[in-house]
Design a protein around this motif. Structure first.
Motif, short mmCIF file in Angstrom:
data_model
loop_
_atom_site.label_atom_id
_atom_site.label_comp_id
_atom_site.label_asym_id
_atom_site.label_seq_id
_atom_site.Cartn_x
_atom_site.Cartn_y
_atom_site.Cartn_z
N UNK A 111 -53.51 10.98 40.50
CA UNK A 111 -52.86 12.24 40.87
C UNK A 111 -51.54 12.49 40.17
N UNK A 112 -50.66 11.50 40.07
CA UNK A 112 -49.34 11.77 39.54
C UNK A 112 -49.06 11.23 38.15
N UNK A 113 -49.93 10.36 37.67
CA UNK A 113 -49.73 9.75 36.36
C UNK A 113 -51.01 9.89 35.56
N UNK A 114 -50.87 10.31 34.33
CA UNK A 114 -52.02 10.35 33.44
C UNK A 114 -51.73 9.39 32.30
N UNK A 115 -52.69 8.53 31.98
CA UNK A 115 -52.50 7.61 30.88
C UNK A 115 -53.83 7.40 30.17
N UNK A 116 -53.73 6.85 28.97
CA UNK A 116 -54.92 6.51 28.20
C UNK A 116 -54.61 5.23 27.43
N UNK A 117 -55.65 4.44 27.21
CA UNK A 117 -55.47 3.20 26.46
C UNK A 117 -56.54 3.09 25.38
N UNK A 118 -56.22 2.31 24.35
CA UNK A 118 -57.09 2.22 23.18
C UNK A 118 -58.43 1.56 23.52
N UNK A 119 -58.41 0.34 24.04
CA UNK A 119 -59.64 -0.37 24.37
C UNK A 119 -59.30 -1.64 25.15
N UNK A 120 -60.31 -2.33 25.61
CA UNK A 120 -60.08 -3.59 26.32
C UNK A 120 -59.51 -4.65 25.36
N UNK A 121 -59.84 -4.55 24.09
CA UNK A 121 -59.34 -5.51 23.10
C UNK A 121 -57.96 -5.11 22.57
N UNK A 122 -57.63 -3.84 22.64
CA UNK A 122 -56.35 -3.32 22.14
C UNK A 122 -55.61 -2.68 23.31
N UNK A 123 -54.59 -3.34 23.83
CA UNK A 123 -53.91 -2.84 25.03
C UNK A 123 -52.95 -1.67 24.80
#
Length: 180
Positions: free
Chosen positions: A60-72
């Motif tokens: 709800x209050x934070x939006x994030x995205x990450x590259x992959x499980x191998x790349x944090x």
């Protein structure tokens, strides 16, 4: 139908159309930039961009995205109410924010501090720093801006070895953040 009712209906339709035009103009951030994805939700007042192919982690209050499980590597945006005594981003950063990081991160080393950027049309304060977390070395970039009594913080995090791999994409994503 009498003339008075027709005028009221015509006025209401015109008002709805006008509001619809202004609402769509204000909230439409334009075409999607190549290589980036856009996300928002009803709990936030911005459009957030991240590199295409990354995994979105949305609440709800934070939006994030990450590259992959191998790349944090990750990018996120948060917002919180500015303190009552808030005067400027630079003062807030040097007198409050930096102290918090120094107390909570080990081996912190600020490598950049600058007011040379923006989020949307709002002046922003940008910093980069490194720190060790759980035995690993990470590099961070944070960009803070103030809008409507809130401080918005965009954070890019990566291990030191991969930081440069995504930096250009993160810079592009920052340049497209738009407020609703």
């Amino acid at each position: 139908m009498n003339l008075k009712k027709m005028r009221v209906i015509a006025f209401l339709l015109a008002a709805c159309l006008t509001l619809g035009i202004f609402a769509s103009c204000e909230s439409d951030p334009g075409d999607l930039p190549e290589g980036l994805e856009r996300i928002t939700n009803d709990a936030v007042d911005y459009y957030f961009y991240y590199p295409a192919g990354w995994t979105v982690d949305k609440n709800e209050g934070i939006i994030s995205a990450y590259a992959s499980m191998q790349d944090p590597s990750s990018i996120s945006i948060t917002a919180f109410t500015a303190p009552n005594d808030f005067e400027s981003l630079e003062k807030y950063f040097t007198e409050d924010y930096e102290k918090y990081f120094t107390q909570n991160f080990s081996n912190i080393n600020f490598t950049e501090r600058s007011l040379e950027t923006k989020i949307g049309e709002y002046p922003a304060y940008r910093c980069q720093f490194t720190s060790d977390i759980a035995g690993n070395s990470y590099k961070f970039m944070q960009v803070l801006c103030v809008r409507g009594g809130y401080i918005y913080v965009v954070t890019y995090t990566s291990d030191i070895e991969r930081y440069a791999d995504h930096f250009a994409d993160i810079e592009r994503a920052l340049s497209y953040i738009a407020f609703k």
